[in-house]
Design a protein around this motif. Structure first.
Motif, PDB file in Angstrom:
ATOM      1  N   UNK A 154     -10.200  15.282  -6.819  1.00  0.00           N
ATOM      2  CA  UNK A 154      -9.948  13.845  -6.760  1.00  0.00           C
ATOM      3  C   UNK A 154     -11.288  13.119  -6.661  1.00  0.00           C
ATOM      4  N   UNK A 155     -11.563  12.235  -7.642  1.00  0.00           N
ATOM      5  CA  UNK A 155     -12.797  11.449  -7.661  1.00  0.00           C
ATOM      6  C   UNK A 155     -12.615  10.182  -6.842  1.00  0.00           C
ATOM      7  N   UNK A 156     -11.441   9.554  -6.992  1.00  0.00           N
ATOM      8  CA  UNK A 156     -11.171   8.279  -6.326  1.00  0.00           C
ATOM      9  C   UNK A 156      -9.685   8.170  -6.025  1.00  0.00           C
ATOM     10  N   UNK A 157      -9.358   7.674  -4.839  1.00  0.00           N
ATOM     11  CA  UNK A 157      -7.972   7.402  -4.457  1.00  0.00           C
ATOM     12  C   UNK A 157      -7.791   5.893  -4.366  1.00  0.00           C
ATOM     13  N   UNK A 158      -6.707   5.393  -4.955  1.00  0.00           N
ATOM     14  CA  UNK A 158      -6.447   3.952  -4.979  1.00  0.00           C
ATOM     15  C   UNK A 158      -5.088   3.665  -4.321  1.00  0.00           C
ATOM     16  N   UNK A 159      -5.058   3.491  -2.982  1.00  0.00           N
ATOM     17  CA  UNK A 159      -3.787   3.289  -2.292  1.00  0.00           C
ATOM     18  C   UNK A 159      -3.077   1.990  -2.667  1.00  0.00           C
ATOM     19  N   UNK A 160      -3.824   0.955  -3.052  1.00  0.00           N
ATOM     20  CA  UNK A 160      -3.183  -0.307  -3.440  1.00  0.00           C
ATOM     21  C   UNK A 160      -2.342  -0.131  -4.700  1.00  0.00           C
ATOM     22  N   UNK A 161      -2.817   0.708  -5.612  1.00  0.00           N
ATOM     23  CA  UNK A 161      -2.113   0.935  -6.872  1.00  0.00           C
ATOM     24  C   UNK A 161      -1.226   2.178  -6.842  1.00  0.00           C
ATOM     25  N   UNK A 162      -1.433   3.053  -5.833  1.00  0.00           N
ATOM     26  CA  UNK A 162      -0.671   4.298  -5.769  1.00  0.00           C
ATOM     27  C   UNK A 162      -1.127   5.295  -6.821  1.00  0.00           C
ATOM     28  N   UNK A 163      -2.438   5.267  -7.125  1.00  0.00           N
ATOM     29  CA  UNK A 163      -2.977   6.126  -8.178  1.00  0.00           C
ATOM     30  C   UNK A 163      -4.215   6.881  -7.705  1.00  0.00           C
ATOM     31  N   UNK A 164      -4.554   7.937  -8.444  1.00  0.00           N
ATOM     32  CA  UNK A 164      -5.761   8.719  -8.174  1.00  0.00           C
ATOM     33  C   UNK A 164      -6.476   9.018  -9.487  1.00  0.00           C
ATOM     34  N   UNK A 165      -7.802   9.176  -9.412  1.00  0.00           N
ATOM     35  CA  UNK A 165      -8.602   9.640 -10.544  1.00  0.00           C
ATOM     36  C   UNK A 165      -8.943  11.101 -10.282  1.00  0.00           C
ATOM     37  N   UNK A 166      -8.650  11.966 -11.250  1.00  0.00           N
ATOM     38  CA  UNK A 166      -8.906  13.390 -11.088  1.00  0.00           C
ATOM     39  C   UNK A 166      -9.927  13.826 -12.129  1.00  0.00           C
ATOM     40  N   UNK A 167     -10.930  14.561 -11.675  1.00  0.00           N
ATOM     41  CA  UNK A 167     -12.041  14.985 -12.522  1.00  0.00           C
ATOM     42  C   UNK A 167     -11.561  15.874 -13.674  1.00  0.00           C
ATOM     43  N   UNK A 174       0.849  -1.175   0.000  1.00  0.00           N
ATOM     44  CA  UNK A 174       0.000   0.000   0.000  1.00  0.00           C
ATOM     45  C   UNK A 174       0.891   1.233   0.000  1.00  0.00           C
ATOM     46  N   UNK A 175       0.456   2.278  -0.685  1.00  0.00           N
ATOM     47  CA  UNK A 175       1.177   3.536  -0.707  1.00  0.00           C
ATOM     48  C   UNK A 175       0.392   4.517   0.159  1.00  0.00           C
ATOM     49  N   UNK A 176       1.056   5.183   1.091  1.00  0.00           N
ATOM     50  CA  UNK A 176       0.402   6.183   1.927  1.00  0.00           C
ATOM     51  C   UNK A 176       0.183   7.420   1.071  1.00  0.00           C
ATOM     52  N   UNK A 177      -1.076   7.706   0.766  1.00  0.00           N
ATOM     53  CA  UNK A 177      -1.392   8.820  -0.117  1.00  0.00           C
ATOM     54  C   UNK A 177      -1.460  10.140   0.641  1.00  0.00           C
ATOM     55  N   UNK A 178      -0.976  11.211   0.008  1.00  0.00           N
ATOM     56  CA  UNK A 178      -1.029  12.540   0.611  1.00  0.00           C
ATOM     57  C   UNK A 178      -2.284  13.295   0.198  1.00  0.00           C
ATOM     58  N   UNK A 179      -3.105  12.675  -0.666  1.00  0.00           N
ATOM     59  CA  UNK A 179      -4.375  13.280  -1.079  1.00  0.00           C
ATOM     60  C   UNK A 179      -5.517  12.317  -0.778  1.00  0.00           C
ATOM     61  N   UNK A 180      -6.703  12.873  -0.615  1.00  0.00           N
ATOM     62  CA  UNK A 180      -7.887  12.072  -0.328  1.00  0.00           C
ATOM     63  C   UNK A 180      -8.978  12.430  -1.332  1.00  0.00           C
ATOM     64  N   UNK A 181     -10.017  11.614  -1.356  1.00  0.00           N
ATOM     65  CA  UNK A 181     -11.166  11.869  -2.215  1.00  0.00           C
ATOM     66  C   UNK A 181     -11.760  13.233  -1.850  1.00  0.00           C
ATOM     67  N   UNK A 182     -12.033  14.047  -2.859  1.00  0.00           N
ATOM     68  CA  UNK A 182     -12.621  15.367  -2.629  1.00  0.00           C
ATOM     69  C   UNK A 182     -11.605  16.497  -2.568  1.00  0.00           C
ATOM     70  N   UNK A 183     -10.306  16.181  -2.478  1.00  0.00           N
ATOM     71  CA  UNK A 183      -9.266  17.215  -2.446  1.00  0.00           C
ATOM     72  C   UNK A 183      -9.106  17.854  -3.817  1.00  0.00           C
ATOM     73  N   UNK A 240      -8.645   8.547 -16.832  1.00  0.00           N
ATOM     74  CA  UNK A 240      -7.752   7.433 -16.531  1.00  0.00           C
ATOM     75  C   UNK A 240      -6.980   7.789 -15.262  1.00  0.00           C
ATOM     76  N   UNK A 241      -6.469   6.774 -14.587  1.00  0.00           N
ATOM     77  CA  UNK A 241      -5.766   6.983 -13.321  1.00  0.00           C
ATOM     78  C   UNK A 241      -4.415   7.652 -13.557  1.00  0.00           C
TER      79      UNK A 241
END
Length: 110
Positions: free
Chosen positions: A28-41, A3-12, A66-67
């Motif tokens: 940020x629409x979705x944070x994916x800590x397992x993949x270390x990725x985020x979806x941004x609107x 897991x990657x500790x993300x510095x951003x959360x959903x809604x940031x 895309x992530x």
């Protein structure tokens, strides 16, 4: 699986640091800590060719986000409005993120 500790959360609100969408802001629409990725609107849009199905009866070419790797985005401070790194502080028994530029709390307290 790490897991990657993300510095951003959903809604940031974040700004993109590199790539074709460099400098653009989005939520940020979705944070994916397992993949270390985020979806941004509205950022990193790709076209997907889709057959007709229950969800999309028409089919055709759909555009969607895309992530992005989490290292390519930086949090935008809600107080000062600048892209910033975050620190951590304990407030009322809760660990919260703090803006390194203006020293204001980023997280909303519950």
């Amino acid at each position: 699986m790490s897991f990657v500790k993300l510095h951003v959360k959903k809604g940031d609100e974040v700004v993109v640091l590199s790539g074709k969408d460099k400098g653009q802001k989005g939520k940020v629409i979705e944070a994916m800590p397992k993949k270390g990725k985020v979806l941004v609107e509205g950022i990193n849009l790709v076209k997907r060719h889709t057959k007709p199905n229950q969800k999309a009866p028409q089919g055709g070419i759909l555009t969607k986000e895309a992530a992005l790797n989490v290292s390519k985005v930086m949090l935008v401070c809600p107080s000062c409005g600048k892209p910033t790194r975050t620190g951590h502080r304990e407030v009322n028994g809760h660990n919260v993120r703090v803006c390194k530029k203006c020293n204001q709390v980023v997280d909303q307290t519950k």
